[in-house]
Design an enzyme around this catalytic site. Structure first.
Site, mmCIF file in Angstrom:
data_model
loop_
_atom_site.group_PDB
_atom_site.id
_atom_site.type_symbol
_atom_site.label_atom_id
_atom_site.label_comp_id
_atom_site.label_asym_id
_atom_site.label_seq_id
_atom_site.Cartn_x
_atom_site.Cartn_y
_atom_site.Cartn_z
ATOM 1 N N GLN A 46 0.900 -2.123 8.286
ATOM 2 C CA GLN A 46 0.435 -0.887 7.545
ATOM 3 C C GLN A 46 0.949 0.431 7.988
ATOM 4 O O GLN A 46 0.773 0.508 9.312
ATOM 5 C CB GLN A 46 -0.981 -0.930 7.353
ATOM 6 C CG GLN A 46 -1.454 0.077 6.383
ATOM 7 C CD GLN A 46 -2.977 0.202 6.548
ATOM 8 O OE1 GLN A 46 -3.616 1.238 7.226
ATOM 9 N NE2 GLN A 46 -4.003 -0.464 6.029
ATOM 10 N N HIS B 1 0.296 4.865 8.417
ATOM 11 C CA HIS B 1 -0.419 6.148 7.850
ATOM 12 C C HIS B 1 0.739 7.031 7.431
ATOM 13 O O HIS B 1 1.880 7.402 8.186
ATOM 14 C CB HIS B 1 -0.847 6.745 9.125
ATOM 15 C CG HIS B 1 -2.312 6.222 9.701
ATOM 16 N ND1 HIS B 1 -2.830 6.317 11.031
ATOM 17 C CD2 HIS B 1 -3.165 5.427 9.311
ATOM 18 C CE1 HIS B 1 -3.714 5.760 11.239
ATOM 19 N NE2 HIS B 1 -3.892 4.929 10.124
ATOM 20 N N GLU C 275 -1.350 4.141 3.997
ATOM 21 C CA GLU C 275 -2.656 4.892 3.746
ATOM 22 C C GLU C 275 -2.506 6.443 4.154
ATOM 23 O O GLU C 275 -1.731 6.852 5.076
ATOM 24 C CB GLU C 275 -3.585 4.086 5.062
ATOM 25 C CG GLU C 275 -4.702 5.056 4.936
ATOM 26 C CD GLU C 275 -5.905 4.620 6.227
ATOM 27 O OE1 GLU C 275 -5.303 4.047 7.280
ATOM 28 O OE2 GLU C 275 -7.009 4.674 5.974
ATOM 29 N N GLU D 124 -10.119 1.106 2.028
ATOM 30 C CA GLU D 124 -10.307 0.594 3.312
ATOM 31 C C GLU D 124 -11.259 1.120 4.408
ATOM 32 O O GLU D 124 -11.968 0.409 5.084
ATOM 33 C CB GLU D 124 -8.859 0.530 4.206
ATOM 34 C CG GLU D 124 -8.846 0.073 5.548
ATOM 35 C CD GLU D 124 -7.323 0.216 6.226
ATOM 36 O OE1 GLU D 124 -6.782 -0.628 6.283
ATOM 37 O OE2 GLU D 124 -7.260 1.384 6.794
ATOM 38 N N GLN E 17 -10.694 -4.039 8.315
ATOM 39 C CA GLN E 17 -9.926 -3.505 9.376
ATOM 40 C C GLN E 17 -10.791 -3.015 10.559
ATOM 41 O O GLN E 17 -11.732 -2.545 10.469
ATOM 42 C CB GLN E 17 -9.587 -1.766 8.791
ATOM 43 C CG GLN E 17 -8.937 -0.892 9.840
ATOM 44 C CD GLN E 17 -8.709 0.315 9.485
ATOM 45 O OE1 GLN E 17 -7.494 1.059 9.613
ATOM 46 N NE2 GLN E 17 -9.608 1.034 8.878
ATOM 47 N N ASP F 192 -4.052 1.663 15.903
ATOM 48 C CA ASP F 192 -3.835 2.941 15.400
ATOM 49 C C ASP F 192 -4.182 4.086 16.197
ATOM 50 O O ASP F 192 -3.389 4.748 16.703
ATOM 51 C CB ASP F 192 -4.570 2.975 13.870
ATOM 52 C CG ASP F 192 -6.100 2.520 13.736
ATOM 53 O OD1 ASP F 192 -6.267 2.122 14.935
ATOM 54 O OD2 ASP F 192 -6.666 2.453 12.772
ATOM 55 N N SER G 83 -2.997 -0.639 11.620
ATOM 56 C CA SER G 83 -3.554 -0.318 10.388
ATOM 57 C C SER G 83 -3.921 1.206 10.593
ATOM 58 O O SER G 83 -5.374 1.645 10.333
ATOM 59 C CB SER G 83 -4.734 -1.089 10.044
ATOM 60 O OG SER G 83 -5.716 -1.104 11.194
#
Lengths: 169, 553
Positions: B141, B143, B170, B221, B296, B335, B362
């Site tokens: 995933q 950002h 995201e 999320e 998450q 992250d 994530s």
């Protein structure tokens, strides 16, 4: 924030503590299933049996129908029957709590967006009195038939009362 | 005299990081804390009357919620009596299938599961993650944010990230009221890069739900839960409000996962003297109890806290493993920036990168770090080639694929043009040709012209007032001639009618086929089983633009 500064701050802030009280509430029954993982994904395997909340059949959905205005935003909402089927799929692979969530959700489909957000906000800590939460539960049950959610909200109200998390007048 | 050796060491990036010694009384201990409760469970008349050394009369809100909803009780007393070392061995044993382990782990109490993973080394935990990840194939995933909240850049970065292989994207905001713009730009840009990408916009809970209801996002999320009651209250929620919120999302056909992580309770000052992992285990049981399909976790934005204590990075892997053992989708963090040291940031990520998780990062910042509005990421756009080459070095599928510059430029340009046309058609603010050009070739927002933020905010608020929905976006896209993008956004909206992607670890292929733990469960049983990189995929991963071949020498 610099890590070192952060840790100093944490060390300064970690001294508080709170006690505990008694809380209790009841469990909810789960329904038996007619669909299982072998039918999944339902939208690919049985689109002719999946209906939107408006009753339109998923197999008939097309981009052209969106362009012509035949399909509107309301048609892109999941139906309670579909969520019940998905709950059965979840149960068939041992995910009982996910199924329970889907069944709560199935009841909430009828509740308008704005009202749903109001109920959520009312469930946050210190937002509502016990009477207000019971009133919301009553409203959801009588207006929309949300039996599971009504019980869930009453249960929350009782727990909030015991834990001192209700609105203080 | 000062040692020249130590002088050099002191100047190393790793020594700019902060470290603390353990202080269990305030929760500054990664796992296996001296004040963590001993596992126990007693059930009378189908009801838990004692859990982890506490009688029901002493339960707090979290204990009650977990005891009544979060544990499979049929086998709970027997599992609690089983030897934790034996259970730890089953977790990483290739001869015990995931399905069998899940029967045991979902019957454990929070203290029991902590005791079990406490017996494992990181290598054993990685073996366990390889097996316990819910979905057979790993994914990643990203950002997609920028400091200017520039919608054209968001769309271009989203398209590139989608092309590069991320399954979910995201975004969030610099200025809260711009959220509808960012959400729309992300969704549309992602569909340009690769149809079927799931997108979300992380903002305040009620706003986030609203964006989802309108069809501007496909999932959520940042539904945070915490391991102690006071911190939960500080987070302005309760297990009941969060469980209700989970149902709200499902009622609109939206995918949703919770968020939690080690260190949040100590950071917020109420760890109650428990270890970070024990408190995180409570979060994971709340998540399970609320019926969320996933989580998450992996310390997430609190990573500086566990990273400062001994065994902290091990605890982060342990919390990911517990999530998977509870049969939850796990977006495993990697992250927020936590270190100045490149060596440390890679070592931290290998824990999830090597075994693979549902979403290894994530998320991974699809922009340079200065544009990451989630306080920076451990990995960013400037690291794309490092990630790809580590995949190639180790023959690991970390969710990304090599891409060509021409293809990246092409999808960025198209995404920017689509946003330009869409905004015009919807009567939103103007996007100039100069902005399209800049977004096509930009590295980050420093390469983008400034926008009139006041006008953008007005338009973003106005579109909410007008009641604009995803259907309006589909129609507008079709009118502008971007029929393919209209078709992809339509494909995303259709998902919410069927609800198949509400299941554990669901992602979509480019043909909108759902891949989840239901139809592609992890069946790892040792070498040559479970997820294997196909020949086709390996050919793709091998083929980096930097490699010399006999033909081009």
């Amino acid at each position: 924030m610099e890590s070192e500064e952060l840790i100093r701050q944490i060390m300064a802030e970690v001294m508080a503590n709170l006690g505990s009280d008694q809380v209790s509430f009841a469990k909810k029954p789960a329904a038996a299933g007619a669909v299982d993982a072998s039918s999944y994904p339902l939208g690919e395997r049985m689109p002719e049996k999946i209906k939107a909340a408006t009753g339109k059949v998923l197999a008939d959905f097309s981009l052209d129908k969106v362009k012509s205005g035949e399909l509107t935003a309301d048609d892109f909402r999941i139906a309670p029957e579909t969520l019940e089927m998905q709950a059965q799929v979840a149960e068939s692979v041992g995910r009982d709590t996910l199924a329970r969530n889907m069944r709560r959700a199935a009841e909430l489909i009828k509740v308008p967006d704005a009202e749903l957000l109001q109920v959520y906000n009312a469930l946050r800590p210190y937002r509502s009195t016990k009477g207000e939460l019971y009133g919301i539960a009553e409203g959801l049950e009588t207006k929309y038939g949300c039996k599971i959610n009504a019980a869930f909200i009453r249960e929350a109200a009782d727990v909030y009362e015991k834990r001192g998390r209700l609105k203080v007048d | 005299m000062k040692s020249k050796r130590f002088e050099a060491l002191d100047a190393r990036p790793v020594n700019q990081d902060g470290y603390v010694t353990e202080w269990p009384e305030v929760g500054l201990i990664a796992m296996s804390g001296p004040n963590d409760p001993k596992p126990s469970i007693r059930i009378e008349g189908g009801k838990v009357v004692e859990m982890d050394g506490k009688q029901r009369a002493d339960f707090d809100m979290i204990d009650t919620f977990v005891a009544d909803y979060g544990i499979k009780l049929d086998n709970a007393e027997a599992v609690c009596r089983m030897d934790s070392l034996d259970l730890a061995r089953r977790l990483c044993d290739i001869n015990v299938p995931r399905s069998e382990v899940v029967q045991l782990t979902t019957a454990m109490t929070p203290a029991k599961i902590c005791e079990v993973v406490g017996k494992m080394t990181v290598l054993e935990m990685m073996m366990a993650v390889n097996k316990m990840r819910a979905r057979k194939s790993p994914a990643n995933q990203a950002h997609v944010t920028n400091v200017k909240d520039h919608p054209v850049q968001i769309a271009a970065d989203a398209a590139e990230a989608a092309l590069r292989g991320f399954a979910e994207l995201e975004t969030t905001v610099g200025v809260a009221r711009i959220a509808p713009y960012n959400a729309i730009a992300l969704m549309v840009g992602a569909q340009v890069g690769r149809p079927g990408i799931l997108t979300q916009c992380a903002v305040e809970e009620a706003t986030e739900l609203n964006l989802g209801m309108r069809g501007f996002t496909a999932y959520a999320e940042t539904v945070s839960v915490y391991g102690t009651e006071p911190v939960f209250m500080d987070g302005d929620d309760t297990p009941w409000s969060k469980a209700f919120l989970a149902s709200c999302y499902a009622s609109r056909g939206l995918k949703m996962r919770f968020t939690s992580g080690t260190g949040s309770e100590v950071q917020m000052g109420y760890a109650e003297g428990k270890s970070m992992l024990y408190l995180e285990a409570r979060c994971l049981y709340i998540t399970k109890a609320a019926g969320s399909q996933g989580i998450q976790n992996g310390s997430v934005s609190c990573v500086g806290v566990p990273a400062a204590v001994p065994g902290g990075i091990r605890a982060i892997l342990a919390e990911n493993l517990i999530a998977m053992a509870l049969d939850l989708e796990c977006a495993s963090s990697n992250d927020q920036t936590f270190t100045h040291s490149d060596l440390r940031r890679v070592a931290r990520s290998l824990m999830q990168f090597v075994p693979g998780t549902d979403f290894i990062c994530s998320g991974y910042s699809a922009t340079p770090n200065y544009d990451n509005m989630f306080a920076g990421s451990n990995w960013d756009a400037d690291d794309y080639d490092d990630w790809l080459i580590i995949q190639r070095d180790l023959k690991v599928d970390g969710g990304l694929v090599p891409v060509l510059e021409d293809d990246v430029v092409r999808v960025r340009n198209k995404a920017a043009k689509v946003i330009q046309a869409l905004f015009r058609e919807l009567g939103l603010t103007d996007v100039s040709d100069a902005e399209v050009e800049a977004a096509t070739y930009a590295r980050g927002s420093q390469d983008m012209p400034n926008r009139n933020m006041v006008e953008d905010l007005k338009a973003a608020e106005d579109l909410l007032k007008r009641g604009l929905t995803g259907v309006d976006i589909v129609k507008a896209l079709a009118k502008t001639g971007f029929e393919d993008v209209a078709g992809s956004v339509f494909g995303m909206l259709k998902q919410r009618v069927a609800g198949d992607y509400l299941h554990t670890s669901a992602i979509l292929t480019k043909d909108f086929e759902v891949v989840s733990a239901v139809n592609q469960p992890n069946d790892y049983r040792g070498p040559q089983t479970g997820y294997q990189i196909s020949d086709e995929k390996w050919a793709q991963l091998k083929n980096i633009r930097q490699a010399m071949s006999p033909e081009n020498v």
